[in-house]
Design an enzyme around this catalytic site. Structure first.
Site, PDB file in Angstrom:
ATOM      1  N   LYS A  67     -21.879  42.405 -48.753  1.00 34.58           N
ATOM      2  CA  LYS A  67     -21.918  42.144 -47.258  1.00 34.58           C
ATOM      3  C   LYS A  67     -22.319  40.644 -47.281  1.00 34.58           C
ATOM      4  O   LYS A  67     -22.745  40.029 -48.022  1.00 34.58           O
ATOM      5  CB  LYS A  67     -23.149  43.126 -46.704  1.00 34.58           C
TER       6      LYS A  67
ATOM      7  N   TYR B 205     -32.069  11.091 -35.693  1.00 34.38           N
ATOM      8  CA  TYR B 205     -32.508  11.539 -34.561  1.00 34.38           C
ATOM      9  C   TYR B 205     -33.748  11.231 -34.582  1.00 34.38           C
ATOM     10  O   TYR B 205     -34.586  11.748 -35.294  1.00 34.38           O
ATOM     11  CB  TYR B 205     -32.280  13.056 -34.177  1.00 34.38           C
TER      12      TYR B 205
END
Length: 371
Positions: A36, A263
């Site tokens: 999965k 940032y």
């Protein structure tokens, strides 16, 4: 056209890990690798050939994963873990046509599967999931006999397995897991016994540490890709991590002492330095919390992340690698478990588990099978 990021998936490492798991299993015990979440971030297309060498069945979570496997040509059994009630009738009918084994957990789902089976013009193969104590998916153990009886009697269902899932198999104390195992086996007996059914319960941790839980089939995931399920296991297999993530340097610049970067300028250089811009960020699954904390490897040197990790870009300091060049690849995630940028060590840095590091790797990454 491929992206900047390249994940090298070592087929030989996965093959090695499967062999280690196989050695733990008695003859006749089936292997159901869990594939999965795009094979735990490694790429289903890249790992499928080696699974074809060893797997008896594979496990997925959702409809689209099962459908993709069939589209890629996988012909062996596929078990979908998410309960049948999560899918609309049309999707269930399509899964039935594709011979996907569905998970049954409630009497209401029996009615749903009756409709889907009629639409598909064939019976649905199901495994009943029993909640042995995790209190997540599955029918409560005491209610399982009635549901199993319904599944056995319904002409539109073909019951071929019973299973459960362990909550704490990776823990050092196995008391809870052994109690779950006992409760599951009691539910099996109360439901008419195991004859003609595949019983399964063991995930990676239980497969490694608790041979009494192997039953008819095991469902390893993390271990097959080369990562220890936990540091608390009693037994540690010499697993080989199978993923290496790299990215090219796209810009190099010299910065003066006192300059700040990223940032909010969370890092200020105390000396003249050289930095490189690497096109990887939290949009690719490289966590923002690695800001000013993680490192990447360039030319054998561990280069620290400077400033905040952005969505698509990360700055590293390469002052100690004076011959670095634009286009040269930086190792973002290492297959060496001891490296500071290994899956295990990045997970520690993020305060999470290795599962999250690998399954969050995004689709902008080109995955390539090697060796």
């Amino acid at each position: 056209m491929n992206g900047y990021l390249r994940a090298e998936i070592s087929v030989s490492a996965i093959r090695h890990n499967i062999a280690l798991i196989r050695q733990l299993l008695p003859p006749g015990v089936k292997l159901c690798p869990v594939v999965k979440a795009n094979a735990y971030g490694h790429g289903i297309e890249q790992i499928l050939p080696v699974m074809e060498e060893a797997a008896d069945m594979v496990g997925v979570a959702i409809c689209s994963e099962a459908e993709r496997l069939r589209r890629l040509g996988w012909q062996r059994p596929v078990l979908m873990f998410t309960t049948a009630g999560a899918s609309p009738v049309a999707d269930l009918a399509e899964l039935i046509v594709h011979d996907v084994i569905l998970t049954l957990t409630t009497p209401e789902e029996v009615k749903l599967l009756a409709e889907a089976s009629q639409k598909a013009s064939r019976p649905a193969e199901v495994h009943v999931k029993i909640d042995s104590g995790m209190t997540r998916g599955g029918i409560r153990a005491e209610a399982a006999p009635e549901l199993v009886a319904q599944a056995r009697q319904a002409e539109f269902l073909r019951l071929t397995g019973l299973y459960t899932h362990f909550a704490c198999a990776e823990g050092r104390d196995k008391t809870v897991t052994l109690a779950q195992h006992r409760r599951f086996m009691e539910a099996v007996e109360a439901s008419g016994g195991p004859k003609g059914l595949i019983l399964h319960a063991a995930n990676s941790a239980a497969t490694i540490d608790l041979p009494q839980t192997h039953l008819d089939m095991v469902r390893p995931g993390m271990a097959l890709y080369g990562y220890q399920p936990a540091e608390t296991l009693h037994k540690k297999l010499p697993l080989k991590p199978s993923l290496r993530l790299t990215a090219p340097i796209v810009l190099i610049k010299d910065v003066p002492a006192g300059a700040a970067t990223g940032y909010c300028m969370t890092y200020r250089f105390e000396r003249d330095a050289r930095v490189a811009l690497v096109p990887v960020g939290y949009g690719d699954g490289y966590f923002r919390c690695f800001s000013n904390a993680a490192s990447m490897r360039l030319g054998g040197v561990d280069c620290p992340v400077r400033g905040r990790v952005s969505m698509d870009q990360t700055i590293i300091e390469i002052t100690e690698v004076p011959d670095a060049q634009v286009g040269q690849h930086v190792e973002v995630i290492s297959p060496d478990p001891a490296a500071p940028h290994s899956v295990a060590n990045l997970a520690k840095l993020a305060g999470t588990i290795g599962y999250e590091i690998i399954t969050r790797l995004g689709d902008r990454i080109s995955r390539v099978a090697v060796d």
